[in-house]
Design a protein around this motif. Structure first.
Motif, mmCIF file in Angstrom:
data_model
loop_
_atom_site.group_PDB
_atom_site.id
_atom_site.type_symbol
_atom_site.label_atom_id
_atom_site.label_comp_id
_atom_site.label_asym_id
_atom_site.label_seq_id
_atom_site.Cartn_x
_atom_site.Cartn_y
_atom_site.Cartn_z
ATOM 1 N N PHE A 1 2.675 -12.260 -5.295
ATOM 2 C CA PHE A 1 3.050 -12.632 -6.662
ATOM 3 C C PHE A 1 1.819 -12.596 -7.565
ATOM 4 C CE2 PHE A 1 3.370 -15.708 -10.054
ATOM 5 C CZ PHE A 1 4.656 -15.547 -10.555
ATOM 6 N N ALA A 2 0.736 -13.239 -7.118
ATOM 7 C CA ALA A 2 -0.482 -13.298 -7.928
ATOM 8 C C ALA A 2 -1.116 -11.918 -8.076
ATOM 9 C CB ALA A 2 -1.471 -14.276 -7.285
ATOM 10 N N MET A 3 -1.168 -11.142 -6.985
ATOM 11 C CA MET A 3 -1.809 -9.829 -7.040
ATOM 12 C C MET A 3 -1.062 -8.879 -7.972
ATOM 13 S SD MET A 3 -2.742 -7.201 -3.914
ATOM 14 C CE MET A 3 -1.045 -6.622 -3.698
ATOM 15 N N TYR A 4 0.268 -8.875 -7.884
ATOM 16 C CA TYR A 4 1.036 -7.956 -8.719
ATOM 17 C C TYR A 4 1.091 -8.419 -10.176
ATOM 18 C CZ TYR A 4 2.440 -5.499 -4.512
ATOM 19 O OH TYR A 4 2.420 -4.780 -3.352
ATOM 20 N N LEU A 5 0.935 -9.713 -10.408
ATOM 21 C CA LEU A 5 0.821 -10.173 -11.787
ATOM 22 C C LEU A 5 -0.466 -9.644 -12.409
ATOM 23 C CD1 LEU A 5 1.964 -11.891 -14.067
ATOM 24 C CD2 LEU A 5 0.779 -13.868 -13.096
ATOM 25 N N VAL B 1 -8.655 -17.954 -11.773
ATOM 26 C CA VAL B 1 -7.543 -18.845 -12.108
ATOM 27 C C VAL B 1 -6.601 -19.002 -10.912
ATOM 28 C CG1 VAL B 1 -5.495 -19.109 -13.562
ATOM 29 C CG2 VAL B 1 -7.670 -18.382 -14.579
ATOM 30 N N THR B 2 -6.316 -17.885 -10.236
ATOM 31 C CA THR B 2 -5.424 -17.943 -9.076
ATOM 32 C C THR B 2 -6.018 -18.801 -7.966
ATOM 33 O OG1 THR B 2 -4.609 -15.724 -9.592
ATOM 34 C CG2 THR B 2 -4.193 -16.547 -7.382
ATOM 35 N N PRO C 1 -11.776 -11.093 -4.913
ATOM 36 C CA PRO C 1 -11.972 -9.711 -4.447
ATOM 37 C C PRO C 1 -10.676 -8.919 -4.299
ATOM 38 C CG PRO C 1 -12.423 -11.281 -2.677
ATOM 39 C CD PRO C 1 -12.315 -12.067 -3.943
ATOM 40 N N ILE C 2 -9.565 -9.584 -3.973
ATOM 41 C CA ILE C 2 -8.286 -8.861 -3.897
ATOM 42 C C ILE C 2 -7.908 -8.318 -5.266
ATOM 43 C CG2 ILE C 2 -5.796 -9.223 -3.617
ATOM 44 C CD1 ILE C 2 -6.441 -10.978 -1.206
#
Length: 451
Positions: free
Chosen positions: A62-66, A104-105, A136-137
């Protein structure tokens, strides 16, 4: 045709083949890195522990694709139109925006770990293993999109091989030492992303804090705002599936659904991501050129329509073959396993869902290339609402099997909506297809043209 022009044409086709091949191979590698956790976790971990891993990964994705919506998708659709300093500036500002997004994540994940109750089927304490790696992701995902927007998929493949290789070594060590756990799979995923991001920053001599998030948001707000809210809807929909299945059914059934989706649907989604990443820059250049007056603009508009039409036919055939071949194979394999035999009925609706997603690819790429971000948001709202409604109704009516058919209903509704919006958006792309040969200056864009 003389020998020299023929050689030039063959050389050009060879370059295109290498470009497409590198782009597809890149997506295969990054897909393997992302899917390995789910596949190996489903095999190695007990069912309940695998459900915890699947839920934590859903939040991490969810966080990465946002972040990809805020930065990566905009690089593909906008930076691909430029060369030189304008493109480099966009990449630099996007990288710093991704850095801020990752920070932030990280804070959010730590807060969830500290205050979320550790009980029931919605435990999120495993997220603490992802918190140190979200920066880093985010940077790695942005680096991939930077390379793809610059039409250098071979460079994206390089950093993805670093990610996958580092992750593979760590997974082997974890399994060999009998220390497998949800947190361990999450940590090795993050460490792989860290290795890939470091290679990109070193190779390109980029400092992730050298750009300006404010300048990024100011320059790209016409796309990033709509791409972001669309991604929020998309990822809320994905996360809601996990929450609804785990809450209404169980963590074990969530693990079954995620395992079958990983085996059967994830390869299709990864192929879609690869093809879309290659098509959007090309569609974006066609759409930009179509705004020019004269025969060049008309030719670009026709090229965009032709690309979409031919790809839609090709993907319809591919999707049909996939259902006929993959569905019986996956169903047979699941029936003959002990842990996932109960998930075998999911094979057909998930195969059909993959075919629907494939058919939608050309229209999605064209809409992104035309910068119709608002229309994409509308389409995804329709898709999400029907999907969650179908999932909830199906779960109440037929358990996990009914939930899978409910998700297929949402995918079908999303495809129909996308095609309708694409046809409508074509009104603002150059002259009508049949007038390309006779049009002189292009007609001015209507003042009410959609964004």
């Amino acid at each position: 045709m003389t020998a020299r022009p023929l050689l030039r044409r063959l050389k050009g086709l060879g370059g295109v083949s290498r470009f497409v091949g590198a782009g597809l191979l890149d997506q295969v590698v990054i897909a393997a890195a992302n899917s390995a956790n789910t596949l190996l976790g489903g095999i190695v971990l007990p069912p309940a522990r695998f459900g915890e891993l699947a839920l934590a990964l859903a939040v991490g994705y969810f966080a990465m694709y946002l972040n990809r919506a805020i930065v990566g998708d905009v690089l593909l659709a906008l930076a691909s139109r430029y060369d030189g300093e304008p493109r480099i500036r966009l990449a630099r500002n996007g990288l710093t925006t991704a850095l801020c997004s990752g920070l932030v994540t990280t804070v959010v994940f730590v807060l969830i770990w500290a205050f979320w109750p550790y009980s029931g089927d919605l435990d999120l304490d495993e997220l603490i293993w992802l918190a140190p790696f979200m920066v880093p992701i985010m940077l790695h995902d942005t680096a991939r999109c930077d390379y793809l927007a610059d039409r250098r998929p071979n460079k994206a493949l390089g950093i993805d091989l670093v990610w996958a290789g580092a992750q593979a070594v760590l997974v082997v060590v974890m399994i060999a030492t009998h220390s497998s756990s949800p947190g361990g799979f999450l940590a090795v995923w993050g460490l792989g992303g860290t290795a890939g991001a470091l290679v990109y920053l070193t190779r390109e001599r980029r400092l992730p804090w050298a750009g300006s998030p404010r300048a990024w948001l100011s320059e790209t707000r016409h796309l990033s705002s709509w791409f972001t809210v669309t991604a929020i809807v998309a990822q809320v929909q994905v996360l809601a599936i996990s929450v609804v299945v785990a809450g209404r059914l169980s963590k074990i059934e969530l693990g079954q659904l995620r395992f079958v989706q990983t085996v059967q649907l994830s390869p299709i989604q990864n192929l879609i991501t690869a093809i879309t990443s290659l098509l959007v820059p090309r569609a974006s250049r066609h759409a930009a050129a179509a705004a020019a007056p004269g025969p060049e603009g008309a030719e670009a508009a026709v090229a965009l329509r032709r690309q979409t039409r031919m790809l839609a036919i090709a993907f319809a055939v591919l999707g049909s073959l996939m259902v006929l071949i993959v569905w019986p194979v996956v169903s047979f394999v699941l029936v003959h396993t002990h842990k996932f035999a109960g998930a075998a009925p999911l094979a057909l609706p998930i195969a059909l869902q993959g075919a629907v997603y494939l058919l939608q690819v050309p229209f999605t790429a064209a809409m992104r290339g035309m910068h119709r971000a608002r229309m994409l948001f509308v389409q995804y709202v329709v898709f999400a609402v029907v999907s969650i409604g179908g999932l909830t109704t199906g779960a109440s009516w037929g358990g996990l099997h009914g939930a899978a058919w409910g998700l297929l209903t949402g995918s079908t509704a999303g495809l129909i909506c996308m095609v309708v919006l694409y046809v409508y958006a074509l009104k603002w792309v150059g002259p009508p297809a049949g007038a390309a040969a006779t049009v002189a200056p292009a007609a001015p864009k209507p003042s009410g043209a959609p964004v």
